[in-house]
Design an enzyme around this catalytic site. Structure first.
Site, PDB file in Angstrom:
ATOM      1  N   MET A 290      40.449  40.884  44.776  1.00 36.72           N
ATOM      2  CA  MET A 290      40.374  41.983  45.723  1.00 36.72           C
ATOM      3  C   MET A 290      40.420  41.569  47.190  1.00 36.72           C
ATOM      4  SD  MET A 290      40.670  44.094  43.470  1.00 36.72           S
ATOM      5  CE  MET A 290      40.768  45.530  44.514  1.00 36.72           C
TER       6      MET A 290
ATOM      7  N   HIS B  38      46.605  34.699  38.447  1.00 33.20           N
ATOM      8  CA  HIS B  38      46.488  35.975  37.740  1.00 33.20           C
ATOM      9  C   HIS B  38      47.480  36.923  38.385  1.00 33.20           C
ATOM     10  CE1 HIS B  38      44.947  39.386  35.646  1.00 33.20           C
ATOM     11  NE2 HIS B  38      44.155  39.841  36.600  1.00 33.20           N
TER      12      HIS B  38
END
EC number: 1.1.1.86
Length: 332
Positions: free
Chosen positions: A84, A108
């Site tokens: 984030m 990721h």
């Protein structure tokens, strides 16, 4: 069947002369930076501020740089920051310094798949996703082994993105075990699904309900904890080492019969239907949209959830039993 790459299939030559910046020095960042350096790759560590991670990097023999400085002086930029904050770091610290021919690398696919980060077309974008936490990635490498990983390419401006992804995978030790080629879409969606329905969400909730059922029926919380939560590790270790068949062979016939008959009653087809709904939310982007919105508002769901777990009976009992559980563990 998936293509699996090992050491013999991969050369480091394609990245040997490249300058690599590892952004972040947490669990994965530290492991990658150390492994890359030990593999002969030129590595710098880029950090936002001079905090604990900065000191750790210095203790490990690196000379940390501010993120933008590390980016300016590198050819390959590896994002090993929390999902984030990657978008903000990219927009403010990375994007202004990108040049044609540079590489953006991820562990990721979340930010790329959901287009939170939209790279220019003149850079390579690829991913190496180790299937273990950072400390294990480092430990296995240091002992001559490696953990498996997934690799994927999203953008291949140079025509060598896959070769470079595999080379980075080799440099962190992954090809010693095996590397499977995938896509950003597949890695992201399957990773989120696994976390939500079993690894973090489903298994924890199953254990908590099992514990609560026994305690509510009058059984001692300590005994309930051992039977429904603590012993999960023993079963998972058997599955990890020997598969489901090996685990079933290892347990008693009574456990096999009870598990095979009652398990399907508790986890029935309706659970699978709800799993499909969870997958639909991941694939459609609804989960990502909701999570980004939640994070922007302070991630109160996580804070409240952590508080509830911390104050639960099962967690309090677990804390009180931890000394007993760990006391008997043999010294390594």
């Amino acid at each position: 069947m998936a293509k699996i790459y090992t050491d013999k299939d991969v050369s480091l030559d394609v990245i040997k002369e490249k300058r690599v910046a590892v952004l972040g020095y947490g669990s994965q960042g530290r492991a990658w930076a150390l492994n890359l350096r030990d593999s002969g790759i030129k590595v710098s560590v880029g950090l936002e501020r001079e905090g604990n991670s900065w000191k750790q990097a210095e203790n490990d023999g690196f000379k940390p740089l501010r993120t933008e400085e590390a980016v300016r002086n590198s050819d390959i930029i590896i994002f090993l920051l929390p999902d984030m904050i990657q978008r903000t770091v990219y927009l403010e610290r990375v994007k202004p310094y990108l040049k044609e021919g540079m590489d953006l690398v991820f562990a990721h696919g979340f930010n790329i798949h959901y287009r939170l980060i939209e790279p220019p077309s003149n850079v390579d974008v690829y991913m190496i996703a180790p299937k273990a936490p950072g400390p294990i990635v480092r430990e296995y490498f240091a002992k001559g082994g490696g953990v498996p990983a997934l690799v994927a390419t999203y953008q291949d401006h140079s025509g060598k993105a896959l070769q470079k992804a595999l080379a980075v995978a080799k440099a962190i030790g992954a090809t010693r075990a095996g590397v499977i080629e995938t896509t950003f879409k597949e890695e992201t969606e399957t990773d989120l699904f696994g976390e939500q329905v079993d690894l973090v969400g489903g298994v924890m909730q199953l254990m908590r309900y099992a514990f609560q059922t026994l305690v509510e029926a009058g059984y001692q919380p300590e005994v309930a904890y051992f039977e429904t939560i603590n012993e999960m590790k023993l079963i998972v270790d058997l599955v990890y080492e020997k598969g489901f068949s090996g685990m079933l062979t290892a347990v008693s016939d009574t456990a096999k019969y009870g598990g095979m008959t009652v398990g399907k009653m508790v986890i029935d087809e309706s659970v699978k239907e709800r799993m499909k709904k969870a997958l639909d939310n991941i694939r459609s982007g609804k989960f990502a949209e909701k999570w980004v919105e939640e994070y922007g508002k302070g991630a109160n769901t996580i804070k409240e959830g952590m508080k509830e777990v911390d104050n639960s009976t099962e967690e309090k009992v677990g804390r009180s039993l931890r000394d007993i559980i760990l006391r008997g563990k043999p010294k390594s």
